[in-house]
Design an enzyme around this catalytic site. Structure first.
Site, PDB file in Angstrom:
ATOM      1  N   GLY A  50       0.793  -1.223   0.000  1.00  0.00           N
ATOM      2  CA  GLY A  50       0.000   0.000   0.000  1.00  0.00           C
ATOM      3  C   GLY A  50       0.819   1.264   0.000  1.00  0.00           C
ATOM      4  N   ARG A  51       2.095   1.163   0.396  1.00  0.00           N
ATOM      5  CA  ARG A  51       2.964   2.358   0.411  1.00  0.00           C
ATOM      6  C   ARG A  51       4.391   2.014  -0.001  1.00  0.00           C
ATOM      7  NH1 ARG A  51       4.533   3.653   6.726  1.00  0.00           N
ATOM      8  NH2 ARG A  51       4.937   1.512   7.376  1.00  0.00           N
ATOM      9  N   ASP A  69      -2.564   7.173   2.017  1.00  0.00           N
ATOM     10  CA  ASP A  69      -1.858   8.136   1.179  1.00  0.00           C
ATOM     11  C   ASP A  69      -0.595   7.575   0.545  1.00  0.00           C
ATOM     12  OD1 ASP A  69      -0.097   8.005   3.312  1.00  0.00           O
ATOM     13  OD2 ASP A  69      -0.661   9.947   4.134  1.00  0.00           O
ATOM     14  N   GLY A  70      -0.220   6.349   0.910  1.00  0.00           N
ATOM     15  CA  GLY A  70       0.965   5.743   0.318  1.00  0.00           C
ATOM     16  C   GLY A  70       2.280   6.302   0.829  1.00  0.00           C
ATOM     17  N   ARG A  86       5.886 -13.166   0.588  1.00  0.00           N
ATOM     18  CA  ARG A  86       5.478 -13.495   1.951  1.00  0.00           C
ATOM     19  C   ARG A  86       4.389 -14.559   1.962  1.00  0.00           C
ATOM     20  NH1 ARG A  86       4.796  -7.666   3.684  1.00  0.00           N
ATOM     21  NH2 ARG A  86       6.388  -7.173   2.184  1.00  0.00           N
ATOM     22  N   ASP A 145       0.808 -11.646   6.570  1.00  0.00           N
ATOM     23  CA  ASP A 145       1.354 -10.793   5.515  1.00  0.00           C
ATOM     24  C   ASP A 145       2.703 -10.203   5.902  1.00  0.00           C
ATOM     25  OD1 ASP A 145      -0.725  -9.434   7.247  1.00  0.00           O
ATOM     26  OD2 ASP A 145       0.266  -7.663   6.443  1.00  0.00           O
ATOM     27  N   ASN A 146       3.120 -10.392   7.156  1.00  0.00           N
ATOM     28  CA  ASN A 146       4.420  -9.918   7.616  1.00  0.00           C
ATOM     29  C   ASN A 146       5.420 -11.060   7.781  1.00  0.00           C
ATOM     30  OD1 ASN A 146       3.376  -7.326   7.773  1.00  0.00           O
ATOM     31  ND2 ASN A 146       2.874  -7.485   9.933  1.00  0.00           N
TER      32      ASN A 146
END
Length: 506
Positions: free
Chosen positions: A101-102, A134-135, A192, A264-265
């Site tokens: 996302g960023r 907002d990324g 991942r 996801d981590n």
């Protein structure tokens, strides 16, 4: 690349051997994505250690003004930026599609030694997976990840690495208004568990094998030569299980708490990935929670080994179609593979803890000796790092002085009683102090990235003084050395910093 920094342009410095395997693989795994321009970027910190991994001349990068490239404002020729699509279980609940996302990966390279690395900009702007965000990243989180990833690398714990931080005065709105920053993250691969989960949950079973083979061919060459596809994938899954067990054993042995062990981590290479509300333990507390968002303690220090198995369960479920075309057979094979995790973890953990105690061989009573020490430390809240470091200075001789080890405990009698048991154990195999002290000094660090040290560096950087980031990084590059000139960095945390915890926005 030019031999002189003065003749190098920004893009010359990053004229690397771009391979761009992610871009070549393409959708549905990786999506082409250009970074968003960042206003007036400026350099904050640059890491020569990681630059050397990438065949980048650090002096030339500084002289050329690397901020334009490492902010994403100027993409190097040959790079093919992408964002990565994945899902994940967050706090035990399926969260659906997540993705970068960023973060935007400039591309992946192969260095002069044949090693593969992905170069990713965290905070480089919106992607298809930003949702309503907002990324961007902020200076606070960039500094924390930069320092933590390099601290773990110096502790010989597998991790992503940090090349640089670039800042900007552009405002970013979090709990308060902060300034933007972009951190350049480097890793052999950023695939991942959640990369495979999203394919499985979307019933895109045919897309599992190409991604698995992408990882195997790039990072598990010893498995890539297995001709039978089922056998190759099974061997790879087992290796992921082993690497995960070893990584979590590494964390436990240095008192490190990740804080957000969502699937996801979790890296399929067994790397420490995605530093958010992490923490190195001060006073030993087996139930320590470093993330105040984690009110139920799902990711507490003593839960990390169990969460590792739970996360692997989700990963193995997602790759069952790789094991067999018969669902029942695939499930049985997956369950059998998962049963090996506890054995792998226990062996890795005990090896690390024996080393911390200076033990050269294995005895059945060693577990009881280790657990007895940890209970004594927990009762007193003895400092995890300082206690083990001090043990290395204790002699095996029965009449030797017990300080500074017992000085870490309020109950000095209990600490002395445990030392008697430890000395008796040493007397069975190794009572020679000097070589044991040398070994223990190489496994019990003197310096760790305590939260208050990171906070001090962040506070100064927010005021425009980035020297503390450099100084702290210099200390953490040599965590096992005495470094008497930096003794202050090994002290107990001040009262205001005890029990410091962070949130997922950290």
């Amino acid at each position: 690349m030019s031999d002189t920094a003065d003749s190098c342009s920004k893009t010359d410095v990053f004229d690397l051997a771009w391979v761009n395997r992610q871009a070549a693989l393409g959708e549905p795994w990786f999506f082409a994505q250009q970074p968003s321009p960042l206003g007036s970027p400026y350099p904050i910190v640059f890491n020569d250690d990681v630059a050397a991994l990438l065949d980048i001349d650090g002096d030339a990068a500084r002289a050329s003004g690397y901020a334009q490239v490492l902010s994403g404002n100027q993409v190097p020729p040959g790079a093919a930026p992408v964002s990565h699509r994945y899902g994940g279980h967050q706090f035990g609940v399926w969260a659906g599609q997540l993705g970068d996302g960023r973060a935007i990966t400039l591309g992946d390279i192969r260095n002069s030694r044949g090693e593969r690395y992905e170069i990713q900009l965290k905070g480089a702007g919106k992607t298809p997976f930003s949702r309503f965000a907002d990324g961007r990243a902020v200076l606070r989180s960039a500094v924390r990840e930069y320092l933590a990833s390099e601290a773990l690398a110096a502790l010989n714990i597998p991790t992503t690495r940090a090349l640089a931080i670039v800042g900007s005065d552009d405002p970013v709105y979090r709990e308060t208004v902060e300034t933007a920053a972009v951190m350049t993250r480097v890793a052999p691969s950023l695939v991942r568990f959640g990369s495979f989960e999203l394919l499985f949950e979307g019933r895109r079973f045919d897309d599992l094998a190409p991604l698995a083979d992408h990882v195997i061919e790039g990072h598990f060459p010893q498995l890539a030569d297995i001709d039978d596809e089922r056998d190759r994938h099974k061997a790879w899954i087992e290796r992921v299980i082993e690497l995960t067990a070893e990584l979590i054993a590494d964390w436990q042995a240095v008192g490190f708490c990740h804080g957000v062990l969502n699937t996801d981590n979790m890296s399929v290479l067994g790397l420490t990935l995605d530093y958010g509300p992490y923490g190195f333990m001060d006073s030993f507390d087996p139930g320590w929670i470093c993330n105040h968002t984690d009110q139920a303690g799902r990711y507490a220090y003593d839960q990390q080994p169990h969460v590792g198995l739970w996360n692997l369960g989700r990963f193995v479920q997602s790759v069952l179609p790789l094991l067999s075309g018969v669902p029942d057979d695939a499930v049985a094979m997956g369950q059998q593979l998962l049963t090996r995790y506890r054995q792998h973890y226990d062996r890795a953990y005990m090896a690390r803890m024996r080393a911390k105690l200076g033990l050269l061989d294995e005895r059945d009573a060693d577990r009881a000796l280790i657990e007895s020490l940890l209970r004594t430390m927990a009762r007193d809240g003895a400092d995890f790092t300082r206690t083990f470091r001090a043990l290395g200075h204790v002699s095996a001789a029965p009449q030797a002085v017990d300080a500074p080890f017992v000085d870490e405990f309020a109950d000095r009698a209990a600490a002395s009683a445990w030392l008697a048991d430890w000395r008796a154990r040493l007397g069975q195999t190794d009572a020679d102090d000097a070589p044991r002290a040398e070994r223990m000094a190489l496994t019990n660090p003197k310096f760790i990235l305590r939260n208050y040290l990171a906070q001090n560096a962040i506070d100064r950087a927010a005021e425009g003084d980035t020297a503390e980031i450099e100084r702290l990084h210099a200390v953490l590059r040599h965590p096992f050395d005495e470094q008497p000139e930096y003794e202050a960095y090994a002290r107990l945390p001040p009262d205001w910093a005890r029990g410091l915890v962070l949130s997922c926005s950290s």
